[in-house]
Design an enzyme around this catalytic site. Structure first.
Site, PDB file in Angstrom:
ATOM      1  N   HIS A  89      25.131  61.026  12.848  1.00 53.69           N
ATOM      2  CA  HIS A  89      25.972  59.841  13.011  1.00 53.69           C
ATOM      3  C   HIS A  89      27.404  60.161  12.600  1.00 53.69           C
ATOM      4  O   HIS A  89      27.854  59.814  11.512  1.00 53.69           O
ATOM      5  CB  HIS A  89      25.419  58.675  12.187  1.00 53.69           C
ATOM      6  CG  HIS A  89      24.114  58.158  12.694  1.00 53.69           C
ATOM      7  ND1 HIS A  89      22.902  58.508  12.139  1.00 53.69           N
ATOM      8  CD2 HIS A  89      23.826  57.311  13.723  1.00 53.69           C
ATOM      9  CE1 HIS A  89      21.924  57.895  12.797  1.00 53.69           C
ATOM     10  NE2 HIS A  89      22.448  57.165  13.758  1.00 53.69           N
ATOM     11  N   ASP A 110      23.031  54.722  23.134  1.00 50.08           N
ATOM     12  CA  ASP A 110      22.932  55.168  21.741  1.00 50.08           C
ATOM     13  C   ASP A 110      21.862  56.245  21.567  1.00 50.08           C
ATOM     14  O   ASP A 110      21.981  57.116  20.700  1.00 50.08           O
ATOM     15  CB  ASP A 110      22.621  53.964  20.849  1.00 50.08           C
ATOM     16  CG  ASP A 110      22.731  54.288  19.373  1.00 50.08           C
ATOM     17  OD1 ASP A 110      23.481  55.220  19.020  1.00 50.08           O
ATOM     18  OD2 ASP A 110      22.075  53.598  18.568  1.00 50.08           O
ATOM     19  N   HIS A 129      30.187  51.391  17.308  1.00 52.24           N
ATOM     20  CA  HIS A 129      28.823  50.938  17.041  1.00 52.24           C
ATOM     21  C   HIS A 129      28.208  51.578  15.793  1.00 52.24           C
ATOM     22  O   HIS A 129      27.267  51.015  15.209  1.00 52.24           O
ATOM     23  CB  HIS A 129      27.931  51.214  18.258  1.00 52.24           C
ATOM     24  CG  HIS A 129      27.401  52.608  18.318  1.00 52.24           C
ATOM     25  ND1 HIS A 129      28.161  53.686  18.712  1.00 52.24           N
ATOM     26  CD2 HIS A 129      26.177  53.107  18.002  1.00 52.24           C
ATOM     27  CE1 HIS A 129      27.438  54.780  18.656  1.00 52.24           C
ATOM     28  NE2 HIS A 129      26.227  54.472  18.229  1.00 52.24           N
ATOM     29  N   ASP A 130      28.685  52.757  15.355  1.00 50.56           N
ATOM     30  CA  ASP A 130      28.186  53.404  14.135  1.00 50.56           C
ATOM     31  C   ASP A 130      29.324  53.681  13.159  1.00 50.56           C
ATOM     32  O   ASP A 130      29.260  54.627  12.362  1.00 50.56           O
ATOM     33  CB  ASP A 130      27.460  54.706  14.473  1.00 50.56           C
ATOM     34  CG  ASP A 130      25.990  54.482  14.810  1.00 50.56           C
ATOM     35  OD1 ASP A 130      25.433  53.481  14.320  1.00 50.56           O
ATOM     36  OD2 ASP A 130      25.417  55.286  15.568  1.00 50.56           O
ATOM     37  N   HIS A 142      28.988  61.824  17.849  1.00 47.89           N
ATOM     38  CA  HIS A 142      27.998  60.865  18.348  1.00 47.89           C
ATOM     39  C   HIS A 142      28.701  59.642  18.934  1.00 47.89           C
ATOM     40  O   HIS A 142      28.301  59.138  19.997  1.00 47.89           O
ATOM     41  CB  HIS A 142      27.069  60.449  17.213  1.00 47.89           C
ATOM     42  CG  HIS A 142      26.147  59.317  17.564  1.00 47.89           C
ATOM     43  ND1 HIS A 142      25.131  59.427  18.490  1.00 47.89           N
ATOM     44  CD2 HIS A 142      26.111  58.029  17.115  1.00 47.89           C
ATOM     45  CE1 HIS A 142      24.493  58.280  18.597  1.00 47.89           C
ATOM     46  NE2 HIS A 142      25.062  57.406  17.777  1.00 47.89           N
TER      47      HIS A 142
END
Length: 554
Positions: A257, A412, A301-302, A261
């Site tokens: 992560h 994802d 998103h992360d 990514h």
């Protein structure tokens, strides 16, 4: 009758039957017997979901406009120009029709000059202010954009002239802003050639990391340039580049992560979205505003991921788990961090030039997409998408909110759609991060999940076969149906190749383990025989008893 109506001032603010306001909002006579000289209708949707005014100017039979003076004409013209500001938002979406090209815009400039001359020439004269004129090129132009409908040409032409001129000026201004992309400066070096985000094989985030250490900013800004999103949002290119760098800087140096990514998911989400949008059966389904929401959600998103999962945060009673009540802890944290950053930097990324949807609605959609990346929601997201596909024969009828959530969730976990070397690298990285979390859990006295436990986890090949068979492929199938057979073939080829690679590795591991297992099974018997050979001879009865005992044990 009301004097405001006699001068044409009572056209903008209807107060109900027989009541009205002046053009500047002042109270009029309020007489219940007043007869408006114009009709007022509501049409279209405003950015906040309400209705926008659409003026249909119709003279009454006893309208005093027929006897108006030149000074009254000037006042009426000013009032109409003010009303154009209200009407502008309603027509912006139509005037931004994707079919407009350079040739059509050139025609627009000619027609704008013609309409301007016509307004100056007529000046709303009593002779032809209310009479329809023969349909010409200007009528054909407006019919092409707005659809054929009855219009009262002279007064409406004033509004159209103002709007067309404003549209052209805004387009020129936005084009100049977009041209500034070439000179962002050394802070974001896009290299001699930007990332070819429209080619699936051309994007390699590991190479981008080695070359620039800015894979996310490279991918994000390449999408921004390729789709000319600077013409949509109110954020400048410089502001967007600054925000992209800030988002990338928030990602930590985790094995999986990390910023690579984020770049991978952003690239995958964009490419799948563009493949859907380019299909003939999906024509008109997506807009650039939808792309803006999907790309931003993928990029953040992360954001600031700690390298451990929700289960670990809940077990250890982490502050984030307490803040978000143990529910989609990291996903809520990522979304909150993203919008806090946007607010701190004062960048109007979600504020766009279209009448709808408003920025608040886009924010809600982005949050929903990020929450859908929680693997605990995998089954629900998959079932929602499968239900939509099954319920609608045409992909265009699928709920867009359901589709975009499933799209980001698939992106994802989408590295199985990449070439084998890239997919294998991501698989090894996620396993490394899982094991690191498992080690941390054990050190705190907790029992890690099987995939996070080095002692209990299956081999990488077996775990990937299970992941592809039971998690990824069922999630991929509905998207493949929407994209279509032809467009999904390259993805299917990579997916099949990766699955075959892991299956071959698993079979080889089992074959290598088989002789060892057989040898281990033979060792107890060999030990028993050796022990029996070393014992002294026994009586027949004892030998029988010993044989029976041996049979029972082994």
């Amino acid at each position: 009758r009301c004097s405001n109506l006699a001068t044409g001032r009572g056209i903008l603010w209807p107060e109900g039957p027989g009541r009205h306001r002046g053009a500047m909002g002042q109270k009029c006579c309020g007489s219940a017997n007043a007869t408006p000289a114009v009709a007022y209708a509501a049409a279209g949707q405003a950015a906040d979901g309400g209705t926008l005014p659409h003026l249909l100017l119709v003279p009454s039979k006893q309208s005093p406009l027929a006897n108006r003076t030149p000074s009254t004409d000037e006042e009426l013209l000013r009032d109409l120009e003010r009303s154009a500001a209200l009407l502008e938002r309603q027509y912006q979406a139509v005037l931004r029709h994707p079919a407009i090209d350079a040739k059509t815009l050139a025609r627009t400039r000619v027609l704008t000059r013609r309409l301007s001359q016509q307004v100056r020439r007529q000046r709303l004269s009593a002779a032809n202010s209310w009479s329809p004129e023969p349909a010409g090129e200007d009528e054909e132009w407006m019919n092409m954009l707005l659809g054929s409908r009855k219009r009262f040409t002279s007064l409406q032409d004033v509004v159209k002239q103002v709007q067309l001129e404003g549209r052209i000026v805004r387009r020129w201004q936005q084009q100049r802003r977009c041209d500034g992309f070439e000179s962002i400066g050394p802070q974001l070096d896009l290299g001699p050639a930007r990332v070819d985000v429209d080619s699936w094989e051309a994007v390699d985030v590991f190479r981008l990391e080695r070359e620039s250490q800015q894979p996310l900013a490279q991918v994000f800004m390449s999408i921004w340039s390729s789709r000319n999103l600077c013409a949509l949002t109110k954020a400048t290119v410089e502001q967007t580049g600054e925000l992209a760098r800030a988002i990338e800087a928030s990602y930590r140096q985790n094995p999986y992560h990390n910023r690579m990514h984020a770049a991978e998911v952003t690239s995958t989400a964009y490419y799948l979205w563009s493949q859907m949008a380019s299909q003939e059966h999906m024509s008109g389904y997506f807009s650039d505003v939808d792309l803006l929401a999907v790309v931003f959600a993928a990029a953040v998103h992360d954001m600031a991921h700690p390298g451990t999962g929700n289960d670990y945060l809940v077990k250890t009673q982490h502050a984030l788990a307490l803040r978000y009540c143990d529910r989609s802890v990291l996903e809520n944290f990522h979304a909150a961090s993203a919008f806090a950053l946007v607010q701190d930097m004062q960048i109007p990324l979600l504020e766009h030039n279209l009448p709808s949807p408003p920025a608040d609605t886009l924010k809600g959609r982005i949050v929903d997409m990020i929450l859908a990346t929680d693997m605990a929601q995998h089954r629900r997201v998959l079932e929602d998408m499968a239900s939509e596909v099954a319920a609608h024969g045409a992909p265009q009828d699928i709920d867009k909110l359901v589709l975009e959530k499933h799209l980001l969730h698939l992106a994802d976990i989408g590295h199985p759609l990449r070439p084998g070397a890239i997919h294998k690298e991501w698989s090894m990285r996620v396993r490394e991060e899982f094991f690191a979390q498992g080690d941390a859990e054990k050190s705190l006295g907790h029992s890690p999940a099987p995939l996070c436990d080095r002692a209990k986890a299956p081999t990488l090949s077996k775990s990937q076969v299970g992941f592809l068979s039971f998690v990824f492929i069922p999630a991929w199938r509905p998207v493949a149906q929407v994209i279509g057979l032809k467009a999904s073939q390259p993805f299917e080829a990579y997916l099949a190749g990766n699955k075959a690679m892991w299956e071959d590795m698993a079979a080889a591991e089992e074959q290598d383990a088989s002789p060892s297992a057989a040898q281990a099974a033979q060792e107890p018997a060999m030990v028993a025989e050796s022990t029996a050979a070393m014992r002294p001879p026994a009586s027949p009865c004892r030998r029988v008893r010993a044989r029976k005992t041996t049979t029972t044990i082994f």
